[in-house]
Design a protein around this motif. Structure first.
Motif, PDB file in Angstrom:
ATOM      1  N   ALA A 180       0.822  -1.208   0.000  1.00 43.38           N
ATOM      2  CA  ALA A 180       0.000   0.000   0.000  1.00 43.38           C
ATOM      3  C   ALA A 180       0.856   1.258   0.000  1.00 43.38           C
ATOM      4  CB  ALA A 180      -0.944  -0.007   1.195  1.00 43.38           C
ATOM      5  N   GLU A 181       2.018   1.185   0.640  1.00 42.31           N
ATOM      6  CA  GLU A 181       2.909   2.344   0.694  1.00 42.31           C
ATOM      7  C   GLU A 181       3.467   2.688  -0.685  1.00 42.31           C
ATOM      8  OE1 GLU A 181       5.677   1.011   3.587  1.00 42.31           O
ATOM      9  OE2 GLU A 181       4.515   1.752   5.308  1.00 42.31           O
ATOM     10  N   GLN A 182       3.394   1.744  -1.603  1.00 40.60           N
ATOM     11  CA  GLN A 182       3.875   1.986  -2.964  1.00 40.60           C
ATOM     12  C   GLN A 182       2.852   2.760  -3.804  1.00 40.60           C
ATOM     13  OE1 GLN A 182       5.056  -1.773  -4.693  1.00 40.60           O
ATOM     14  NE2 GLN A 182       6.138  -2.392  -2.829  1.00 40.60           N
ATOM     15  N   SER A 183       1.626   2.852  -3.294  1.00 37.40           N
ATOM     16  CA  SER A 183       0.579   3.597  -3.976  1.00 37.40           C
ATOM     17  C   SER A 183       0.447   4.976  -3.339  1.00 37.40           C
ATOM     18  CB  SER A 183      -0.751   2.838  -3.866  1.00 37.40           C
ATOM     19  OG  SER A 183      -1.802   3.552  -4.487  1.00 37.40           O
ATOM     20  N   PRO A 184       0.244   6.026  -4.116  1.00 34.91           N
ATOM     21  CA  PRO A 184       0.159   7.375  -3.543  1.00 34.91           C
ATOM     22  C   PRO A 184      -1.185   7.627  -2.869  1.00 34.91           C
ATOM     23  CG  PRO A 184      -0.275   7.465  -5.881  1.00 34.91           C
ATOM     24  CD  PRO A 184       0.114   6.037  -5.584  1.00 34.91           C
ATOM     25  N   PRO A 185      -1.296   8.630  -2.017  1.00 36.29           N
ATOM     26  CA  PRO A 185      -2.587   9.012  -1.460  1.00 36.29           C
ATOM     27  C   PRO A 185      -3.600   9.234  -2.582  1.00 36.29           C
ATOM     28  CG  PRO A 185      -0.835  10.190  -0.344  1.00 36.29           C
ATOM     29  CD  PRO A 185      -0.189   9.458  -1.488  1.00 36.29           C
ATOM     30  N   GLY A 186      -4.783   8.640  -2.420  1.00 36.75           N
ATOM     31  CA  GLY A 186      -5.766   8.660  -3.484  1.00 36.75           C
ATOM     32  C   GLY A 186      -5.721   7.418  -4.326  1.00 36.75           C
ATOM     33  N   ALA A 187      -4.716   6.551  -4.077  1.00 38.82           N
ATOM     34  CA  ALA A 187      -4.630   5.231  -4.702  1.00 38.82           C
ATOM     35  C   ALA A 187      -4.739   5.289  -6.227  1.00 38.82           C
ATOM     36  CB  ALA A 187      -5.701   4.296  -4.124  1.00 38.82           C
ATOM     37  N   ASN A 188      -4.088   6.282  -6.804  1.00 31.70           N
ATOM     38  CA  ASN A 188      -4.110   6.427  -8.267  1.00 31.70           C
ATOM     39  C   ASN A 188      -5.533   6.477  -8.829  1.00 31.70           C
ATOM     40  OD1 ASN A 188      -1.330   6.603  -9.081  1.00 31.70           O
ATOM     41  ND2 ASN A 188      -1.084   4.459  -8.476  1.00 31.70           N
ATOM     42  N   GLY A 189      -6.390   7.191  -8.121  1.00 29.78           N
ATOM     43  CA  GLY A 189      -7.747   7.400  -8.619  1.00 29.78           C
ATOM     44  C   GLY A 189      -8.707   6.256  -8.360  1.00 29.78           C
ATOM     45  N   LEU A 190      -8.343   5.327  -7.491  1.00 31.99           N
ATOM     46  CA  LEU A 190      -9.218   4.201  -7.166  1.00 31.99           C
ATOM     47  C   LEU A 190      -9.955   4.496  -5.866  1.00 31.99           C
ATOM     48  CD1 LEU A 190     -10.150   1.366  -7.956  1.00 31.99           C
ATOM     49  CD2 LEU A 190      -8.208   0.446  -6.670  1.00 31.99           C
ATOM     50  N   LEU A 191     -11.261   4.284  -5.854  1.00 33.81           N
ATOM     51  CA  LEU A 191     -12.104   4.593  -4.701  1.00 33.81           C
ATOM     52  C   LEU A 191     -12.856   3.345  -4.258  1.00 33.81           C
ATOM     53  CD1 LEU A 191     -13.116   6.971  -2.901  1.00 33.81           C
ATOM     54  CD2 LEU A 191     -14.964   7.279  -4.566  1.00 33.81           C
ATOM     55  N   THR A 192     -12.883   3.103  -2.953  1.00 31.89           N
ATOM     56  CA  THR A 192     -13.558   1.923  -2.409  1.00 31.89           C
ATOM     57  C   THR A 192     -14.680   2.326  -1.464  1.00 31.89           C
ATOM     58  OG1 THR A 192     -11.582   0.536  -2.542  1.00 31.89           O
ATOM     59  CG2 THR A 192     -13.287  -0.164  -1.012  1.00 31.89           C
ATOM     60  N   LEU A 193     -15.864   1.753  -1.693  1.00 39.09           N
ATOM     61  CA  LEU A 193     -16.915   1.775  -0.672  1.00 39.09           C
ATOM     62  C   LEU A 193     -16.748   0.493   0.133  1.00 39.09           C
ATOM     63  CD1 LEU A 193     -20.148   2.982  -2.559  1.00 39.09           C
ATOM     64  CD2 LEU A 193     -18.442   4.335  -1.334  1.00 39.09           C
ATOM     65  N   PRO A 194     -16.463   0.593   1.434  1.00 42.27           N
ATOM     66  CA  PRO A 194     -16.086  -0.592   2.218  1.00 42.27           C
ATOM     67  C   PRO A 194     -17.283  -1.365   2.776  1.00 42.27           C
ATOM     68  CG  PRO A 194     -15.903   1.345   3.592  1.00 42.27           C
ATOM     69  CD  PRO A 194     -16.350   1.832   2.226  1.00 42.27           C
TER      70      PRO A 194
END
Length: 509
Positions: A340-354
């Motif tokens: 996860a640390e390899q992905s930037p804040p905002g997860a490269n535009g990926l959004l999750t509804l948990p």
């Protein structure tokens, strides 16, 4: 020196702690068990083979080690306190034997039909007037009604409906009780103002005599029987307190007991408890009592958190050795965090509804579904896991916004639970919620809080706030503003995504 034993039954594991009079932790043990999902929307535990098995295992292990390492004999352990996932419902017969597996808290969403039926029959406003809580998948009352309607053969044989801690207390003492904090989540059955079962509400759900005796969490309600002593390694006559829900014991364990103290529990779900100056009026969160008279709380929680990260690891980072890693579960969690640390804040535009098991507060939507939004061939496991952590953080932010809208101050936020090990998750919550979180030296959790409730019940301490003598803060996680614009934009989209897919979620079964 005298000692107390605290044991907590969680969703996936149970923990025990042996503590002395001054709060020193001498021994701790844990044991894992399974969460059973027999079908979609159901979540169950086997009360005998999970709860009682774990209690016996932990009690024996701790008493044996206490004798071997410290020379502590069982009769020097003066009291035992238990907590468990809550609310859980286990019907027992006249001999105290479970008639079915326990139906768990809001992660089990089977009773939506009964929620709707109670709201229609009794009235939403009347339910709220009596219990200070609106009905949802978290409410145990509709789950009792589900048993009555769907399993009448079980209902007819039921002598008592017990909660998790209540079942363990019964196994230890033959007493059938429930603490008032847990009973409040048996809505609509508890009259929270009169502090007693409501005959009016029970008329729509079950007979009053099928409900256990009400008590406060720290009250001594019985003693360990000779039979239970043989099974647990405890001394006969050891005092037993009523116990309570795991989340409340968790809050106590980190000293989140002064007004304005917020406990954020990172477990299989997230749960928070804010010590409130009075019984608040809210239909999006849960107003509740506390472990002792005169205290109140605002509580709430998501349906998934650690259970969602565990799902990702099980499905996408197989502990059987995907890509030759050969990882244990703990190693897989560490590996996932590094991913996860390899992905930037905002997860490269990926959004999750948990909402992978519906959702509890503040939307109370049992049919809510999990969503990965914006997936492309460009995205990686790193993005997916980071997006999950951020999605859970957005759900926590949603709850914090509800508290702030009530104009109830949060003076201090204390983080606890297994998720505290995930520093990226903690930082994500602090950044997204703009909330400083402090972390105590001891984050063992509810079993440690149970030990203090024992000490309170024995009279070693006079006030709940004396727990401060046991708690030392070791560090804090402060919010950063660097990535706030990205998070604010994603938080806005998070709300829009849910609102625009809500009806589709209801249609998809």
């Amino acid at each position: 020196m005298a000692y107390v034993l605290g044991i907590d039954i969680g969703t996936y594991e149970s923990k025990g702690a042996l503590v002395n009079e001054t709060g020193k932790l001498l021994l701790s043990e844990s044991v894992a068990h399974q969460l059973e999902i027999p079908q979609r929307g159901w979540a169950e535990h086997d009360a005998e083979h999970a709860w009682w098995h774990d209690f016996m295992h932990l009690s024996k292990a701790i008493t044996q080690k206490a004798a071997a390492q410290y020379g502590i004999q069982p009769d020097e352990i003066k009291a035992v306190g238990v907590s468990s996932i809550a609310p859980a419902v286990v019907p027992v017969d006249s001999e105290g034997k479970p008639l079915r597996k326990a139906i768990l808290y809001g992660v089990d969403t089977r009773s939506q039909k009964q929620v709707d039926e109670c709201n229609e029959k009794i009235g939403v406003e009347r339910i709220f007037q009596v219990g200070a809580q609106s009905l949802s998948a978290q409410s145990a009352g509709p789950k009792i009604l589900w048993i009555r309607q769907e399993e009448p053969h079980v209902y007819e044989r039921t002598a008592k409906f017990l909660c998790g801690s209540g079942y363990l207390v019964y196994k230890l003492t033959d007493e059938q009780v429930i603490d008032r904090y847990t009973a409040a989540s048996y809505s609509p059955l508890l009259d929270i103002h009169q502090l007693k079962w409501s005959e009016e509400m029970a008329g729509a759900i079950c007979e009053l005599d099928k409900l256990p005796r009400l008590t406060w969490s720290h009250e001594i309600v019985g003693e360990v029987t000779k039979r239970a002593a043989t099974q647990t390694g405890l001394a006969p006559g050891t005092k037993v307190i009523a116990g309570t829900a795991d989340a409340l014991s968790e809050a106590i364990s980190v000293g989140a007991v002064n007004k304005g103290d917020l406990m954020l529990m990172y477990g299989s779900s997230t749960f928070f408890i804010l010590a409130a100056p009075h019984l608040p009026r809210t239909q999006t969160l849960w107003a509740n009592l506390h472990a002792v008279p005169g205290y109140h709380t605002i509580t709430g929680g998501t349906a998934t958190a650690g259970s969602l990260t565990r799902w990702f690891i099980d499905q996408c980072l197989s502990t059987a050795g995907q890509k030759g890693h050969g990882m244990t579960v703990d190693e897989a969690y560490t590996y996932a965090m590094k991913l996860a640390e390899q992905s930037p804040p905002g997860a490269n535009g990926l959004l999750t509804l948990p909402y992978f098991s519906g959702e509890r507060t503040p939307i109370h939507h049992a049919a809510a579904k999990g969503v990965f939004f914006g997936l492309s061939l460009h995205h990686t496991q790193s993005d997916m896991y980071r997006s999950i952590l951020e999605g859970i953080s957005f759900s926590i932010r949603h709850n914090m916004d509800e508290i702030r809208s009530m104009d109830v101050p949060i003076h201090r936020s204390i983080a606890v639970g297994g998720g505290v090990k995930n520093r990226l998750w903690l930082q994500s919550v602090s950044d997204i919620c703009q909330l400083t979180q402090v972390i105590p030296e001891i984050t063992l959790g509810a079993s440690y809080g149970n030990a203090f409730l024992c000490a309170l019940g024995l009279g070693w301490y006079r006030e709940l706030t004396d727990m401060a003598q046991w708690v030392k803060i070791k560090e804090e996680v402060a919010p950063q503003k660097t990535h706030l614009p990205v998070y604010e934009r994603h938080y806005e989209l998070y709300h829009k995504l849910y609102q625009q897919t809500r009806n589709l979620m209801d249609e998809l079964t």
